[in-house]
Design a protein around this motif. Structure first.
Motif, PDB file in Angstrom:
ATOM      1  N   SER A  37       0.829  -1.198   0.000  1.00  0.00           N
ATOM      2  CA  SER A  37       0.000   0.000   0.000  1.00  0.00           C
ATOM      3  C   SER A  37       0.863   1.247   0.000  1.00  0.00           C
ATOM      4  O   SER A  37       1.791   1.353   0.781  1.00  0.00           O
ATOM      5  CB  SER A  37      -0.899   0.007   1.235  1.00  0.00           C
ATOM      6  N   PRO A  38       0.537   2.211  -0.855  1.00  0.00           N
ATOM      7  CA  PRO A  38       1.316   3.447  -0.861  1.00  0.00           C
ATOM      8  C   PRO A  38       0.872   4.446   0.207  1.00  0.00           C
ATOM      9  O   PRO A  38       1.408   5.539   0.276  1.00  0.00           O
ATOM     10  CB  PRO A  38       1.059   3.998  -2.261  1.00  0.00           C
ATOM     11  N   GLN A  39      -0.086   4.075   1.047  1.00  0.00           N
ATOM     12  CA  GLN A  39      -0.544   4.980   2.097  1.00  0.00           C
ATOM     13  C   GLN A  39       0.559   5.149   3.136  1.00  0.00           C
ATOM     14  O   GLN A  39       1.107   4.175   3.644  1.00  0.00           O
ATOM     15  CB  GLN A  39      -1.796   4.436   2.759  1.00  0.00           C
ATOM     16  N   SER A  40       0.894   6.392   3.459  1.00  0.00           N
ATOM     17  CA  SER A  40       1.978   6.674   4.394  1.00  0.00           C
ATOM     18  C   SER A  40       1.434   6.946   5.792  1.00  0.00           C
ATOM     19  O   SER A  40       0.339   7.461   5.950  1.00  0.00           O
ATOM     20  CB  SER A  40       2.766   7.888   3.896  1.00  0.00           C
ATOM     21  N   VAL A  41       2.232   6.578   6.796  1.00  0.00           N
ATOM     22  CA  VAL A  41       1.862   6.800   8.189  1.00  0.00           C
ATOM     23  C   VAL A  41       3.120   7.263   8.932  1.00  0.00           C
ATOM     24  O   VAL A  41       4.233   6.988   8.494  1.00  0.00           O
ATOM     25  CB  VAL A  41       1.265   5.506   8.806  1.00  0.00           C
ATOM     26  N   SER A  42       2.938   7.976  10.039  1.00  0.00           N
ATOM     27  CA  SER A  42       4.058   8.440  10.858  1.00  0.00           C
ATOM     28  C   SER A  42       3.953   7.855  12.261  1.00  0.00           C
ATOM     29  O   SER A  42       2.856   7.721  12.807  1.00  0.00           O
ATOM     30  CB  SER A  42       4.067   9.965  10.955  1.00  0.00           C
ATOM     31  N   ILE A  43       5.106   7.513  12.812  1.00  0.00           N
ATOM     32  CA  ILE A  43       5.183   6.912  14.142  1.00  0.00           C
ATOM     33  C   ILE A  43       6.210   7.678  14.963  1.00  0.00           C
ATOM     34  O   ILE A  43       7.304   7.970  14.478  1.00  0.00           O
ATOM     35  CB  ILE A  43       5.603   5.434  14.036  1.00  0.00           C
ATOM     36  N   ASP A  44       5.868   7.955  16.204  1.00  0.00           N
ATOM     37  CA  ASP A  44       6.804   8.570  17.142  1.00  0.00           C
ATOM     38  C   ASP A  44       7.731   7.460  17.643  1.00  0.00           C
ATOM     39  O   ASP A  44       7.270   6.483  18.242  1.00  0.00           O
ATOM     40  CB  ASP A  44       6.037   9.203  18.303  1.00  0.00           C
ATOM     41  N   LEU A  45       9.036   7.582  17.391  1.00  0.00           N
ATOM     42  CA  LEU A  45       9.985   6.530  17.763  1.00  0.00           C
ATOM     43  C   LEU A  45      10.043   6.304  19.273  1.00  0.00           C
ATOM     44  O   LEU A  45      10.390   5.212  19.718  1.00  0.00           O
ATOM     45  CB  LEU A  45      11.375   6.849  17.209  1.00  0.00           C
ATOM     46  N   ASP A  46       9.702   7.309  20.071  1.00  0.00           N
ATOM     47  CA  ASP A  46       9.675   7.137  21.522  1.00  0.00           C
ATOM     48  C   ASP A  46       8.501   6.276  21.967  1.00  0.00           C
ATOM     49  O   ASP A  46       8.456   5.831  23.107  1.00  0.00           O
ATOM     50  CB  ASP A  46       9.616   8.498  22.223  1.00  0.00           C
ATOM     51  N   ASP A  47       7.544   6.050  21.066  1.00  0.00           N
ATOM     52  CA  ASP A  47       6.341   5.283  21.374  1.00  0.00           C
ATOM     53  C   ASP A  47       6.413   3.859  20.814  1.00  0.00           C
ATOM     54  O   ASP A  47       5.415   3.167  20.746  1.00  0.00           O
ATOM     55  CB  ASP A  47       5.115   6.014  20.818  1.00  0.00           C
ATOM     56  N   VAL A  48       7.606   3.426  20.404  1.00  0.00           N
ATOM     57  CA  VAL A  48       7.773   2.094  19.830  1.00  0.00           C
ATOM     58  C   VAL A  48       8.382   1.172  20.872  1.00  0.00           C
ATOM     59  O   VAL A  48       9.450   1.439  21.403  1.00  0.00           O
ATOM     60  CB  VAL A  48       8.672   2.143  18.569  1.00  0.00           C
ATOM     61  N   ASP A  49       7.678   0.099  21.173  1.00  0.00           N
ATOM     62  CA  ASP A  49       8.167  -0.913  22.098  1.00  0.00           C
ATOM     63  C   ASP A  49       8.927  -1.965  21.273  1.00  0.00           C
ATOM     64  O   ASP A  49       8.453  -2.369  20.217  1.00  0.00           O
ATOM     65  CB  ASP A  49       6.969  -1.557  22.808  1.00  0.00           C
ATOM     66  N   PRO A  50      10.097  -2.430  21.736  1.00  0.00           N
ATOM     67  CA  PRO A  50      10.877  -3.409  20.970  1.00  0.00           C
ATOM     68  C   PRO A  50      10.093  -4.660  20.566  1.00  0.00           C
ATOM     69  O   PRO A  50      10.377  -5.258  19.533  1.00  0.00           O
ATOM     70  CB  PRO A  50      12.030  -3.770  21.906  1.00  0.00           C
ATOM     71  N   GLU A  51       9.099  -5.050  21.349  1.00  0.00           N
ATOM     72  CA  GLU A  51       8.327  -6.244  20.985  1.00  0.00           C
ATOM     73  C   GLU A  51       7.407  -6.001  19.783  1.00  0.00           C
ATOM     74  O   GLU A  51       6.889  -6.941  19.199  1.00  0.00           O
ATOM     75  CB  GLU A  51       7.526  -6.769  22.171  1.00  0.00           C
ATOM     76  N   PHE A  52       7.218  -4.729  19.391  1.00  0.00           N
ATOM     77  CA  PHE A  52       6.397  -4.399  18.230  1.00  0.00           C
ATOM     78  C   PHE A  52       7.227  -4.102  16.990  1.00  0.00           C
ATOM     79  O   PHE A  52       6.740  -3.510  16.032  1.00  0.00           O
ATOM     80  CB  PHE A  52       5.483  -3.213  18.526  1.00  0.00           C
ATOM     81  N   VAL A  53       8.490  -4.502  17.006  1.00  0.00           N
ATOM     82  CA  VAL A  53       9.381  -4.340  15.860  1.00  0.00           C
ATOM     83  C   VAL A  53       9.772  -5.736  15.401  1.00  0.00           C
ATOM     84  O   VAL A  53      10.244  -6.543  16.199  1.00  0.00           O
ATOM     85  CB  VAL A  53      10.643  -3.527  16.243  1.00  0.00           C
ATOM     86  N   SER A  54       9.553  -6.020  14.119  1.00  0.00           N
ATOM     87  CA  SER A  54       9.866  -7.364  13.645  1.00  0.00           C
ATOM     88  C   SER A  54      10.492  -7.337  12.260  1.00  0.00           C
ATOM     89  O   SER A  54      10.350  -6.371  11.506  1.00  0.00           O
ATOM     90  CB  SER A  54       8.602  -8.228  13.634  1.00  0.00           C
ATOM     91  N   GLU A  55      11.193  -8.410  11.961  1.00  0.00           N
ATOM     92  CA  GLU A  55      11.767  -8.660  10.654  1.00  0.00           C
ATOM     93  C   GLU A  55      11.472 -10.108  10.318  1.00  0.00           C
ATOM     94  O   GLU A  55      11.632 -10.989  11.162  1.00  0.00           O
ATOM     95  CB  GLU A  55      13.292  -8.509  10.680  1.00  0.00           C
ATOM     96  N   TRP A  56      11.074 -10.332   9.071  1.00  0.00           N
ATOM     97  CA  TRP A  56      10.811 -11.698   8.654  1.00  0.00           C
ATOM     98  C   TRP A  56      10.907 -11.781   7.145  1.00  0.00           C
ATOM     99  O   TRP A  56      10.191 -11.050   6.440  1.00  0.00           O
ATOM    100  CB  TRP A  56       9.439 -12.137   9.144  1.00  0.00           C
ATOM    101  N   MET A  57      11.822 -12.593   6.655  1.00  0.00           N
ATOM    102  CA  MET A  57      12.004 -12.825   5.217  1.00  0.00           C
ATOM    103  C   MET A  57      12.172 -11.524   4.430  1.00  0.00           C
ATOM    104  O   MET A  57      11.567 -11.330   3.380  1.00  0.00           O
ATOM    105  CB  MET A  57      10.846 -13.658   4.660  1.00  0.00           C
ATOM    106  N   GLY A  58      12.968 -10.610   4.953  1.00  0.00           N
ATOM    107  CA  GLY A  58      13.246  -9.366   4.244  1.00  0.00           C
ATOM    108  C   GLY A  58      12.219  -8.273   4.431  1.00  0.00           C
ATOM    109  O   GLY A  58      12.331  -7.207   3.849  1.00  0.00           O
ATOM    110  N   VAL A  59      11.204  -8.528   5.233  1.00  0.00           N
ATOM    111  CA  VAL A  59      10.156  -7.534   5.504  1.00  0.00           C
ATOM    112  C   VAL A  59      10.340  -7.035   6.931  1.00  0.00           C
ATOM    113  O   VAL A  59      10.549  -7.821   7.845  1.00  0.00           O
ATOM    114  CB  VAL A  59       8.747  -8.148   5.351  1.00  0.00           C
ATOM    115  N   PHE A  60      10.268  -5.722   7.111  1.00  0.00           N
ATOM    116  CA  PHE A  60      10.315  -5.180   8.464  1.00  0.00           C
ATOM    117  C   PHE A  60       9.002  -4.498   8.774  1.00  0.00           C
ATOM    118  O   PHE A  60       8.298  -4.013   7.899  1.00  0.00           O
ATOM    119  CB  PHE A  60      11.494  -4.220   8.658  1.00  0.00           C
ATOM    120  N   SER A  61       8.664  -4.506  10.061  1.00  0.00           N
ATOM    121  CA  SER A  61       7.410  -3.932  10.528  1.00  0.00           C
ATOM    122  C   SER A  61       7.657  -3.240  11.860  1.00  0.00           C
ATOM    123  O   SER A  61       8.337  -3.781  12.727  1.00  0.00           O
ATOM    124  CB  SER A  61       6.378  -5.048  10.699  1.00  0.00           C
TER     125      SER A  61
END
Length: 102
Positions: A37-61
């Motif tokens: 999807s080309p829809q863009s979103v913004s995230i405050d990096l101070d609001d990111v918990d390490p358990e909500f960051v993932s990588e799998w088969m070349g995809v990051f989330s």
């Protein structure tokens, strides 16, 4: 093979490729909300918990506590940019050390 060419032509004409850019501005991360999807979103990096960051088969989330998500495939980016993105994702996946002053 013909279907791949048709799909690529459609994407080239219908999708603004710049909306797949991942940008860091201060403590804000902006990028595509879903991998296709080309829809863009913004995230405050101070609001990111390490358990909500993932990588799998070349995809990051990356998710924030409000449920906003940035998701992309490393192969969308130039090799130099992949190195930077992988470093950012690795830092976000590492739990922050709390500083004890006492």
């Amino acid at each position: 093979m013909f279907i791949v060419v048709i799909r690529a032509a459609f994407w080239a004409c219908a999708v603004n490729i710049r909306s797949f850019d991942v940008n860091v501005d201060g403590r804000t991360l902006s990028g595509p909300s879903l991998i296709f999807s080309p829809q863009s979103v913004s995230i405050d990096l101070d609001d990111v918990d390490p358990e909500f960051v993932s990588e799998w088969m070349g995809v990051f989330s990356v998710h924030d506590s409000a449920g906003n998500e940035i998701m992309a495939h490393y192969r969308y980016y130039m090799p130099e940019d992949r190195v930077i993105l992988r470093g950012l994702i690795e830092r976000l996946r590492t739990p922050r050390q709390t500083e004890f002053v006492g």
